[in-house]
Design an enzyme around this catalytic site. Structure first.
Site, PDB file in Angstrom:
ATOM      1  N   SER A 189       0.843  -1.188   0.000  1.00 28.86           N
ATOM      2  CA  SER A 189       0.000   0.000   0.000  1.00 28.86           C
ATOM      3  C   SER A 189       0.881   1.240   0.000  1.00 28.86           C
ATOM      4  CB  SER A 189      -0.891   0.022   1.256  1.00 28.86           C
ATOM      5  OG  SER A 189      -1.571   1.265   1.399  1.00 28.86           O
ATOM      6  N   TYR A 202      -2.049  -0.750  10.561  1.00 21.51           N
ATOM      7  CA  TYR A 202      -2.179  -1.112   9.141  1.00 21.51           C
ATOM      8  C   TYR A 202      -0.946  -0.684   8.355  1.00 21.51           C
ATOM      9  CZ  TYR A 202      -4.218  -1.315   4.426  1.00 21.51           C
ATOM     10  OH  TYR A 202      -4.475  -1.587   3.098  1.00 21.51           O
TER      11      TYR A 202
END
Length: 297
Positions: A189, A202
């Site tokens: 990501s 995350y």
């Protein structure tokens, strides 16, 4: 449905915010999203790039995993998808779309945060398809917390086990079955490079995925297996309204990108196709950013 590949202004090709608030309980269902994401159900056209390959995609019921599953099937691969039991409604749609493409489909309901399930899932794919050529590790857990004091040990543990431990467990289970020419693709990501303050756990796992992918690539190329990562930016998936972002951010999701909108899952699936195919025969240990203009690094 307009031709997705016809030349057009990419800024207005897909819906732009504001979007309605749409809270869902985790993990959520794509079918309840407004607007509904484009996973390529009506727009992705294959060209035989993966004919005869056998693929396993975790988190294949919705979002990027769903779009990748549809694309792989239309490129000629047999496709197995892993998903949580609560995601059965979305998963059944994907299985039907894979079968409609004329290839084998396999739906596997279970939780990747359970170490044993990763071994079982891999074994069932190998048994059903006669082998495994492509592994896409995509299932992810995202939860926002406004302050470090709110990130409990249980929160941190859930994110680590789903995003990092499961990555290791499934790669470990799959590695003995992957022949020379096979491919592993992980999902990192932009959060690995530009972490948001509300996504402490995350973002940490996504940075870990980048490092793990690069290290694993050095091992696996000795067996003729390529390993790469894809790093998405803001994509319109059910991960966002089901606890991944506050609802006020869902309303404006993707507005900060250079395009003024979030990406749709179908827009990233071709990168997974490329990395899985022989066209990427000299690509390993790389991180491919699809960030809407933000870049990575």
């Amino acid at each position: 449905m307009p031709d997705r590949l016809a030349m057009q202004d990419p800024r207005s090709q897909y819906p732009r915010p504001p979007f309605p608030r749409q809270p869902q309980a985790e993990p959520g269902l794509a079918g309840r999203m407004i607007p509904r994401p484009d996973h390529g159900e009506d727009s992705y056209v294959g060209h035989g790039r993966l004919k005869g390959r056998r693929a396993l995609i975790t988190g294949g019921d919705s979002g990027i995993g769903r779009a990748t599953a549809i694309a792989f099937a239309r490129e000629g691969a047999d496709v197995a998808i892993g998903y949580l039991p609560s995601e059965e409604a979305d998963a059944a749609e994907v299985v039907a779309l894979i079968e409609k493409a004329g290839v084998k489909a396999l739906g596997l309901a279970g939780d990747v945060s359970d170490e044993a399930w990763n071994r079982t899932m891999t074994a069932r794919v190998v048994e059903a398809f006669g082998g495994l050529d492509i592994l896409v590790v995509n299932a992810g857990h995202q939860q926002y917390r406004e302050d470090i004091s709110e990130v409990s040990t249980a929160d941190f543990d859930a994110t680590m086990k789903t995003n990092l431990y499961a990555l290791h467990w499934i790669c470990q289970a799959a590695a003995p079955h992957l022949p020379p020419g096979a491919a592993i693709i992980t999902t990192a990501s932009i959060q690995a490079y530009e972490p948001s303050d509300i996504l402490l756990d995350y973002a940490t796992t996504k940075a870990g995925i980048v490092a793990y992918t690069k290290a694993l690539a050095k091992q696996m190329i000795e067996k003729g297996v390529r390993v790469n990562a894809v790093a998405p930016g803001p994509f319109w998936t059910v991960l966002q309204p089901s606890g991944g972002q506050p609802q006020e951010k869902v309303e404006r999701f993707g507005a900060h990108s250079a395009f003024g909108r979030p990406g749709q899952p179908v827009e990233i699936a071709p990168v997974y196709v490329l990395l899985a195919s022989q066209e990427a025969s000299f690509v390993t240990g790389e991180v491919w950013g699809v960030t809407g203009g933000a870049g990575i690094g």
